[in-house]
Design a protein around this motif. Structure first.
Motif, PDB file in Angstrom:
ATOM      1  N   GLN A 250      29.656   4.017  39.643  1.00  0.00           N
ATOM      2  CA  GLN A 250      31.117   3.921  39.647  1.00  0.00           C
ATOM      3  C   GLN A 250      31.649   3.616  38.256  1.00  0.00           C
TER       4      GLN A 250
ATOM      5  N   ARG B  37      37.332   9.382  43.210  1.00  0.00           N
ATOM      6  CA  ARG B  37      37.734   8.310  42.291  1.00  0.00           C
ATOM      7  C   ARG B  37      38.721   8.957  41.331  1.00  0.00           C
TER       8      ARG B  37
ATOM      9  N   SER C  29      40.279   4.422  44.165  1.00  0.00           N
ATOM     10  CA  SER C  29      39.580   5.280  45.127  1.00  0.00           C
ATOM     11  C   SER C  29      40.559   5.760  46.187  1.00  0.00           C
TER      12      SER C  29
END
Length: 458
Positions: free
Chosen positions: A42, A124, A111
């Motif tokens: 991420q 994302r 998100s």
């Protein structure tokens, strides 16, 4: 032991305890790995979004549409859908088709579901206000990343379950092995309790902690068997050795009853009975003395004892006896000064006195008895040597048993308890009683080993 009692065994409990500890540690480790791996992916996406966002901010307003359309041409699978929207939400350019989605925050990654793409995959994104009241949206399809996270979680959980199953199987096998060992030990103990004192607990080749305990118990059983045999031997010896004096006492009393007529004859019979009874009493007192010494009750009163002073007292006490028998009696010292050891001076005197008394008893007329005090690397001790018949090598262990009389001493007075008492005193003081090979006579040393002296000083 039944399998239903497996959970009560120490081996099974320890194995399951370590399994639980390992499981907790593995769970924490897996959680940390899962968080770090997914967090790293991420962070990598967010870093890319922020860099794209920064480049977008530097782009000329009239080139934004061309930029979004150009990016759309190189992203046919919509893995990175970009969208440029008017203030009203109308789509202007980019691969993110349809109207503008709800944007929770600007200029920061967030998100959301990519609703206008097939399957509404997770994504994302980052959004920004651009000139002419337009909104630019840049996204990264994270469906593969989420799939990777799911597979990673599934792999970790599967590994944990396999580990748990293998651990439980291992704990069960360990418990069964422990059960078998304890069953074998229990069977041996039951056989010993039933009277087979020659039975010993089984020892495995791996020499683990249980085997170390079993070795100690087997040593204890050896000692118990030795003591039981010694008790049996003592009982047999008492019955054998005391039968003769008791028979003489009874016979003398019966003769006095049948034949004695005068007061002098009665007195003579009574005197003989007193002599025999005194000998019996000395024997029983010696037995009680040995038992008291072996119990170790006097060990608490140990003090520092000068072995040289004890030897001087013994020499002075037996010097007249040696002179009466016309025996050369000598006390020699290889070192000067006191020879300090921890012990009971009375018991040490008694032990050394028995050695000297035996030496004088068996030394021939005109013979020599030597008492030698010494201190060297072996320790501190005293050696008594005579030139009598000596003790055969085969009898050296036997003469330490109660009532044992060697071939050379069967015709001499005594109870066969002197060396037993010396051995008891030596054992109580942590001393060694050692027989030496001598050309003539007998040579015995009673000494405190150097290591024992060092431990006593501490």
């Amino acid at each position: 032991m039944r399998l239903t009692e497996l959970h009560r065994t120490t081996g099974y409990r320890l194995a399951t305890l370590f399994l639980v500890l390992f499981g907790v540690i593995a769970l924490l480790l897996f959680g940390y790995l899962y968080r770090e791996i997914t967090g790293f992916e991420q962070e990598r996406i967010d870093d890319w979004l922020l860099r794209e966002h920064a480049e977008l901010k530097r782009e000329a307003p009239d080139e934004l549409v061309a930029r979004f359309e150009h990016q759309n041409q190189f992203d046919p699978r919509r893995q990175r859908p970009f969208g440029l929207f008017e203030a009203s939400g109308k789509h202007l350019a980019g691969g993110y088709a349809g109207g503008q989605p709800a944007i929770p925050v600007f200029d920061q990654p967030f998100s959301m579901r990519l609703a206008n793409l097939p399957g509404q995959p997770p994504g994302r994104c980052i959004a920004a206000h651009v000139p002419d009241n337009r909104i630019a949206l840049q996204c990264q399809n994270t469906l593969e990343l989420d799939h990777f996270d799911d597979e990673l979680l599934h792999a970790l959980l599967s590994t944990a379950m396999i580990t748990l199953v293998i651990g439980l199987i291992g704990a069960t096998l360990i418990g069964i092995s422990a059960m078998r060992r304890f069953d074998a030990v229990t069977a041996s103990i039951e056989e010993i309790v039933a009277g087979n004192l020659s039975r010993r607990l089984p020892v495995h080749a791996k020499r683990d902690d249980i085997d170390r305990l079993v070795v100690v118990v087997n040593g204890m059983l050896d000692e118990i068997e030795r003591l039981m045999n010694e008790v049996k031997g003592v009982c047999d010896a008492i019955a054998h050795d005391l039968r003769t004096p008791l028979t003489r006492v009874l016979g003398g009393l019966e003769r006095a009853q049948r034949r004695a007529r005068t007061e002098a004859e009665y007195r003579a019979a009574i005197d003989e009975t007193i002599v025999e009874t005194s000998g019996l009493l000395r024997t029983f007192n010696a037995l009680l003395r040995i038992s008291e010494i072996e119990s170790g009750v006097r060990r608490a009163g140990f003090t520092s004892v000068d072995l040289a002073a004890v030897a001087d007292d013994v020499f002075e006490f037996y010097e007249p006896t040696a002179e009466d028998k016309q025996i050369g009696f000598r006390l020699q010292r290889t070192v000067s000064g006191p020879l300090e050891i921890r012990g009971d001076p009375n018991l040490l005197f008694e032990a050394l006195a028995n050695l000297v008394e035996n030496a004088i008893k068996f030394a021939p007329d005109g013979g020599v008895v030597h008492i030698t005090l010494w201190h060297d690397t072996r320790g501190t001790g005293v050696t008594v040597k005579d030139d009598g018949p000596g003790i055969a090598r085969a009898e050296r262990d036997a003469v330490l048993r109660r009532f044992y009389r060697g071939e050379a001493s069967r015709r001499t007075p005594g109870s066969g308890l002197g060396l037993s008492l010396v051995a008891a005193v030596a054992g109580m003081h942590g001393m060694t009683l050692e027989f030496h090979d001598a050309d003539v006579g007998c040579e015995i040393s009673l000494f405190k080993p150097a290591q024992s002296q060092l431990a006593d000083s501490r």
